[in-house]
Design an enzyme around this catalytic site. Structure first.
Site, PDB file in Angstrom:
ATOM      1  N   LYS A 205       0.863  -1.200   0.000  1.00 16.17           N
ATOM      2  CA  LYS A 205       0.000   0.000   0.000  1.00 16.17           C
ATOM      3  C   LYS A 205       0.883   1.228   0.000  1.00 16.17           C
ATOM      4  CE  LYS A 205       0.925   1.088   4.500  1.00 16.17           C
ATOM      5  NZ  LYS A 205       1.661   2.306   4.948  1.00 16.17           N
TER       6      LYS A 205
ATOM      7  N   PRO B  59       9.970  -4.529   0.799  1.00 11.08           N
ATOM      8  CA  PRO B  59      11.075  -4.300   1.733  1.00 11.08           C
ATOM      9  C   PRO B  59      10.579  -4.047   3.148  1.00 11.08           C
ATOM     10  CG  PRO B  59      10.643  -2.310   0.481  1.00 11.08           C
ATOM     11  CD  PRO B  59       9.753  -3.381  -0.105  1.00 11.08           C
TER      12      PRO B  59
ATOM     13  N   GLY C 159       7.464   1.308   4.699  1.00  9.33           N
ATOM     14  CA  GLY C 159       6.210   2.056   4.644  1.00  9.33           C
ATOM     15  C   GLY C 159       5.222   1.523   3.631  1.00  9.33           C
TER      16      GLY C 159
ATOM     17  N   GLY D 180       3.860  -1.548   4.032  1.00 11.87           N
ATOM     18  CA  GLY D 180       2.950  -2.425   4.758  1.00 11.87           C
ATOM     19  C   GLY D 180       3.203  -3.906   4.556  1.00 11.87           C
ATOM     20  N   GLY D 181       4.418  -4.294   4.189  1.00 16.87           N
ATOM     21  CA  GLY D 181       4.671  -5.687   3.847  1.00 16.87           C
ATOM     22  C   GLY D 181       4.325  -6.679   4.941  1.00 16.87           C
TER      23      GLY D 181
ATOM     24  N   SER E  98       2.440  -6.217   7.619  1.00 16.06           N
ATOM     25  CA  SER E  98       1.008  -6.139   7.928  1.00 16.06           C
ATOM     26  C   SER E  98       0.172  -6.816   6.854  1.00 16.06           C
ATOM     27  CB  SER E  98       0.588  -4.672   8.062  1.00 16.06           C
ATOM     28  OG  SER E  98       1.230  -4.053   9.154  1.00 16.06           O
ATOM     29  N   SER E  99       0.567  -6.639   5.597  1.00 14.07           N
ATOM     30  CA  SER E  99      -0.158  -7.279   4.502  1.00 14.07           C
ATOM     31  C   SER E  99      -0.031  -8.793   4.579  1.00 14.07           C
ATOM     32  CB  SER E  99       0.368  -6.764   3.166  1.00 14.07           C
ATOM     33  OG  SER E  99      -0.406  -7.255   2.096  1.00 14.07           O
TER      34      SER E  99
ATOM     35  N   ASP F  22      -1.802  -1.246  10.750  1.00 12.35           N
ATOM     36  CA  ASP F  22      -1.978  -1.302   9.302  1.00 12.35           C
ATOM     37  C   ASP F  22      -2.644  -2.595   8.824  1.00 12.35           C
ATOM     38  OD1 ASP F  22      -1.023   1.185   8.665  1.00 12.35           O
ATOM     39  OD2 ASP F  22       0.988   0.512   8.091  1.00 12.35           O
TER      40      ASP F  22
END
Length: 283
Positions: free
Chosen positions: A15, A98, A102, A104-105, A107-108, A140
């Site tokens: 995101k 990465p 920022g 959201g890796g 959290s995703s 997130d």
């Protein structure tokens, strides 16, 4: 579109935060925010292999991310315990996003784990229940469960769908990771911005209150922003480290990408209002 077979990947998209305002600090230490989330077509891929012995394992080796603290493992255990299930799973994560960028890796990945295992284990939890679990893992995670571009309030979990243009983005990845907690605890962070409306954002009020602090603390991010200013209007996603600018066409974005200094990783991505995870999970 049907849900992926068990041996096929589940998407965990990135995101961008297209705006971030810090309205104040709550008694629990978190900050009240306003932000805008949009997905991009860059993603991690997760593979799930169910087990009947209750064990939850991550089978991929991810540098710098111990299995016990990985959000995908924590998400799977939280979901299993919440549902009272005796099932387990092996999880393989193919990383493209990465850490500390920022995008959201982590959290995703956690949201995809919740959504996929709810389906694979046939638990029947609602989206609101999955969102509640996601918030326990990070602020997130709910947007990735929600699956649609959104105006975010609260700590980012109060979501209102928003339909945005879906432009092409050039994203730079500086060779550093930003510590979000350090940015939000910085004494110079603006914490008293006046709230705005969606209409204000659409009209162009898209500042990021974390920008000045991140520039000062992270010279590599500041350098990336300075270079982006030579090809477009530079912006910071969340607390970074990734920075981006917008283009009307993929050709324009790729041309700018080809000029990026080698010190930065760079890629071109399309904005998306609907998450690919949403497409495969709501069948």
């Amino acid at each position: 579109m049907t849900a992926p077979p068990l041996r096929h990947p589940w998407p965990a998209p990135a995101k961008l935060n297209l705006m971030l305002r810090v309205l104040g600090r709550r008694p629990d230490g978190y900050h009240r925010l306003q932000t805008v989330f949009q997905f991009i077509d860059r993603q991690d891929r997760l593979f799930f292999k169910p087990r009947d012995d209750g064990r939850i394992r991550r089978t991929s080796n991810l540098a710098g991310i111990p299995e016990e603290s990985d959000l995908v493992v924590r998400a799977a255990r939280l979901l299993r315990d919440r549902a009272g299930s005796g099932l387990g799973v092996d999880i393989r994560v193919e990383k493209q996003l990465p850490p500390g960028g920022g995008l959201g890796g982590g959290s995703s990945d956690a949201a995809t784990t919740l959504v996929a295992l709810n389906r694979i284990w046939d638990l029947g939890l609602s989206e609101s229940e999955l969102t509640e679990l996601g918030l326990m893992l990070g602020a997130d995670v709910p947007i990735f469960v929600y699956g649609h571009a959104a105006w975010g309030e609260g700590i980012g979990e109060v979501l209102t769908p928003i339909d945005l243009p879906e432009p092409w983005y050039l994203v730079l990845v500086p060779q550093c990771e930003v510590a979000t907690a350090a940015v939000f605890s910085d004494e110079e962070l603006t914490r008293n911005s006046a709230p705005i409306t969606i209409k204000n954002f659409i009209a162009g009020d898209d500042r990021n209150d974390c920008l000045a602090v991140v520039r000062r603390r992270y010279p590599e991010v500041s350098a990336a922003l300075d270079w982006l200013a030579t090809v477009g209007r530079p912006r910071l996603t969340g607390t970074g480290a990734c920075v981006f600018c917008t283009f009307a066409t993929v050709a324009q974005a790729r041309a700018a990408c080809s000029m990026a200094p080698p010190r930065f990783s760079a890629f071109v991505a399309r904005g998306m209002n609907r998450s690919p995870l949403s497409e495969v999970s709501r069948v």
